[in-house]
Design an enzyme around this catalytic site. Sequence first.
Site, PDB file in Angstrom:
ATOM      1  N   HIS A  73       0.851  -1.195   0.000  1.00 56.54           N
ATOM      2  CA  HIS A  73       0.000   0.000   0.000  1.00 56.54           C
ATOM      3  C   HIS A  73       0.880   1.236   0.000  1.00 56.54           C
ATOM      4  O   HIS A  73       2.101   1.146   0.097  1.00 56.54           O
ATOM      5  CB  HIS A  73      -0.988  -0.028   1.162  1.00 56.54           C
ATOM      6  CG  HIS A  73      -0.372   0.052   2.536  1.00 56.54           C
ATOM      7  ND1 HIS A  73       0.436  -0.947   3.040  1.00 56.54           N
ATOM      8  CD2 HIS A  73      -0.441   0.997   3.506  1.00 56.54           C
ATOM      9  CE1 HIS A  73       0.817  -0.621   4.264  1.00 56.54           C
ATOM     10  NE2 HIS A  73       0.313   0.566   4.566  1.00 56.54           N
ATOM     11  N   HIS A  75       1.436   3.911   2.012  1.00 57.03           N
ATOM     12  CA  HIS A  75       1.997   4.659   3.146  1.00 57.03           C
ATOM     13  C   HIS A  75       3.520   4.757   3.026  1.00 57.03           C
ATOM     14  O   HIS A  75       4.174   3.819   2.570  1.00 57.03           O
ATOM     15  CB  HIS A  75       1.594   4.011   4.473  1.00 57.03           C
ATOM     16  CG  HIS A  75       0.145   4.257   4.814  1.00 57.03           C
ATOM     17  ND1 HIS A  75      -0.579   3.435   5.646  1.00 57.03           N
ATOM     18  CD2 HIS A  75      -0.704   5.245   4.415  1.00 57.03           C
ATOM     19  CE1 HIS A  75      -1.824   3.898   5.751  1.00 57.03           C
ATOM     20  NE2 HIS A  75      -1.920   4.986   5.006  1.00 57.03           N
ATOM     21  N   ASP A  77       5.959   4.491   4.918  1.00 59.66           N
ATOM     22  CA  ASP A  77       6.836   3.471   5.516  1.00 59.66           C
ATOM     23  C   ASP A  77       6.761   2.142   4.755  1.00 59.66           C
ATOM     24  O   ASP A  77       7.323   1.131   5.203  1.00 59.66           O
ATOM     25  CB  ASP A  77       6.538   3.284   7.012  1.00 59.66           C
ATOM     26  CG  ASP A  77       5.084   2.923   7.300  1.00 59.66           C
ATOM     27  OD1 ASP A  77       4.192   3.362   6.540  1.00 59.66           O
ATOM     28  OD2 ASP A  77       4.848   2.199   8.284  1.00 59.66           O
ATOM     29  N   HIS A  78       6.096   2.155   3.601  1.00 55.93           N
ATOM     30  CA  HIS A  78       6.064   0.959   2.736  1.00 55.93           C
ATOM     31  C   HIS A  78       6.565   1.255   1.318  1.00 55.93           C
ATOM     32  O   HIS A  78       6.828   0.321   0.558  1.00 55.93           O
ATOM     33  CB  HIS A  78       4.644   0.374   2.700  1.00 55.93           C
ATOM     34  CG  HIS A  78       4.207  -0.105   4.045  1.00 55.93           C
ATOM     35  ND1 HIS A  78       4.211  -1.438   4.410  1.00 55.93           N
ATOM     36  CD2 HIS A  78       3.812   0.584   5.153  1.00 55.93           C
ATOM     37  CE1 HIS A  78       3.820  -1.548   5.682  1.00 55.93           C
ATOM     38  NE2 HIS A  78       3.572  -0.328   6.151  1.00 55.93           N
ATOM     39  N   HIS A 129      -7.451  -0.746   5.630  1.00 53.30           N
ATOM     40  CA  HIS A 129      -6.360   0.101   6.150  1.00 53.30           C
ATOM     41  C   HIS A 129      -6.157   1.261   5.167  1.00 53.30           C
ATOM     42  O   HIS A 129      -6.087   2.414   5.557  1.00 53.30           O
ATOM     43  CB  HIS A 129      -5.098  -0.739   6.282  1.00 53.30           C
ATOM     44  CG  HIS A 129      -3.897   0.005   6.785  1.00 53.30           C
ATOM     45  ND1 HIS A 129      -3.814   0.510   8.060  1.00 53.30           N
ATOM     46  CD2 HIS A 129      -2.739   0.356   6.170  1.00 53.30           C
ATOM     47  CE1 HIS A 129      -2.644   1.134   8.215  1.00 53.30           C
ATOM     48  NE2 HIS A 129      -1.979   1.051   7.077  1.00 53.30           N
ATOM     49  N   ASP A 148       0.052  -4.005   6.119  1.00 49.94           N
ATOM     50  CA  ASP A 148      -0.566  -3.491   7.344  1.00 49.94           C
ATOM     51  C   ASP A 148      -2.021  -3.923   7.485  1.00 49.94           C
ATOM     52  O   ASP A 148      -2.818  -3.263   8.133  1.00 49.94           O
ATOM     53  CB  ASP A 148      -0.510  -1.952   7.376  1.00 49.94           C
ATOM     54  CG  ASP A 148       0.889  -1.442   7.664  1.00 49.94           C
ATOM     55  OD1 ASP A 148       1.804  -2.260   7.881  1.00 49.94           O
ATOM     56  OD2 ASP A 148       1.068  -0.207   7.671  1.00 49.94           O
ATOM     57  N   HIS A 186       4.827  -4.982  10.288  1.00 51.35           N
ATOM     58  CA  HIS A 186       5.406  -4.345  11.481  1.00 51.35           C
ATOM     59  C   HIS A 186       5.643  -5.354  12.594  1.00 51.35           C
ATOM     60  O   HIS A 186       4.845  -6.281  12.775  1.00 51.35           O
ATOM     61  CB  HIS A 186       4.459  -3.266  12.041  1.00 51.35           C
ATOM     62  CG  HIS A 186       4.362  -2.020  11.228  1.00 51.35           C
ATOM     63  ND1 HIS A 186       5.187  -0.937  11.421  1.00 51.35           N
ATOM     64  CD2 HIS A 186       3.529  -1.695  10.213  1.00 51.35           C
ATOM     65  CE1 HIS A 186       4.855   0.023  10.565  1.00 51.35           C
ATOM     66  NE2 HIS A 186       3.857  -0.416   9.807  1.00 51.35           N
TER      67      HIS A 186
HETATM   68 ZN   LIG Z   1       0.093   1.543   6.512  1.00 50.18          ZN
END
Ligand SMILES: [Zn+2]
Length: 274
Positions: A73, A75, A77-78, A129, A148, A186
């Site tokens: 996805h 975000h 941090d991905h 999410h 996530d 995570h």
């Molecule tokens: Zn995320």
Amino acid sequence: MGSARTGSMMDSRRGTYQSMKVIPIPQLADNYAYLVVDEATQSAGIVDCAEARPVLEVVERERVKLVAILPTHHHYDHIGGNQDLLAAVPGLTVYGFDQRITGLTVKVSHGDRASVGGLEARVIYIPAHTTGHIAYYFEREGAVFTGDTLFAGGCGRLFEGDAAMMIQSLARLIGLPDDTRVYFGHEYTEKNLRFALTLEPNNRALREKHTWATAQVASGASTTPTTIAAEKETNPFLRWGSQELRRTLKERFPDLTMSDVAVFAKTRELKDAF
Ligand SMILES: [Zn+2]
């Protein structure tokens, strides 16, 4: 090459399959990127890259050729490392569901395929999410990358969807074979299971897994991957039918409607505040 089924059984606990190796690469504070290596061709794909440098170091160490980025996805941090990866390795294929994926070259949706050398993943659409969240399921090797949406002992927050949508997405994942390895986004496992114990203190599998996860994290080890079977036993977000979980919620919230969606939504709400 043996049969597909034999391939998925070989040493899968250590992330080594007959022709596929999975290497978790810690990113930022608690993220995981995963290098997926096709051992037959020494090609590799990276699932969810936040930071390029540690990924490129592993690519070099393993002497593999990076050919694809597989983001779950959008975000940061991905996908935060996509730009640097593309600068370092021109011509990478970048899969993804929506335009918010940096560097997207191949737009995929539910049922489409993504390939890494000779390995092939099926895309499973699992929104809630984010509306563009997908999982990559390597059926032959028995491994799924869930970003996530599904964590060990938890699920993602509902940023772009609601409880009903998340239940549908999680149902798609728990419909996979029980021995499927689940690689999540995570390292939240210990806290997730500590929360789960507030709802199901008598769940023995849960208590045992929490003890194990606590020891793992204390020694600096990771808890990835988990399995579909383990999640069905211990993850409160897959256990909306559990009698003990329902009893706990009913005692604390006598007015709560006991539908699956209401039980799930209350569990999510409690976790958000945990
Ligand atoms: Zn995320």
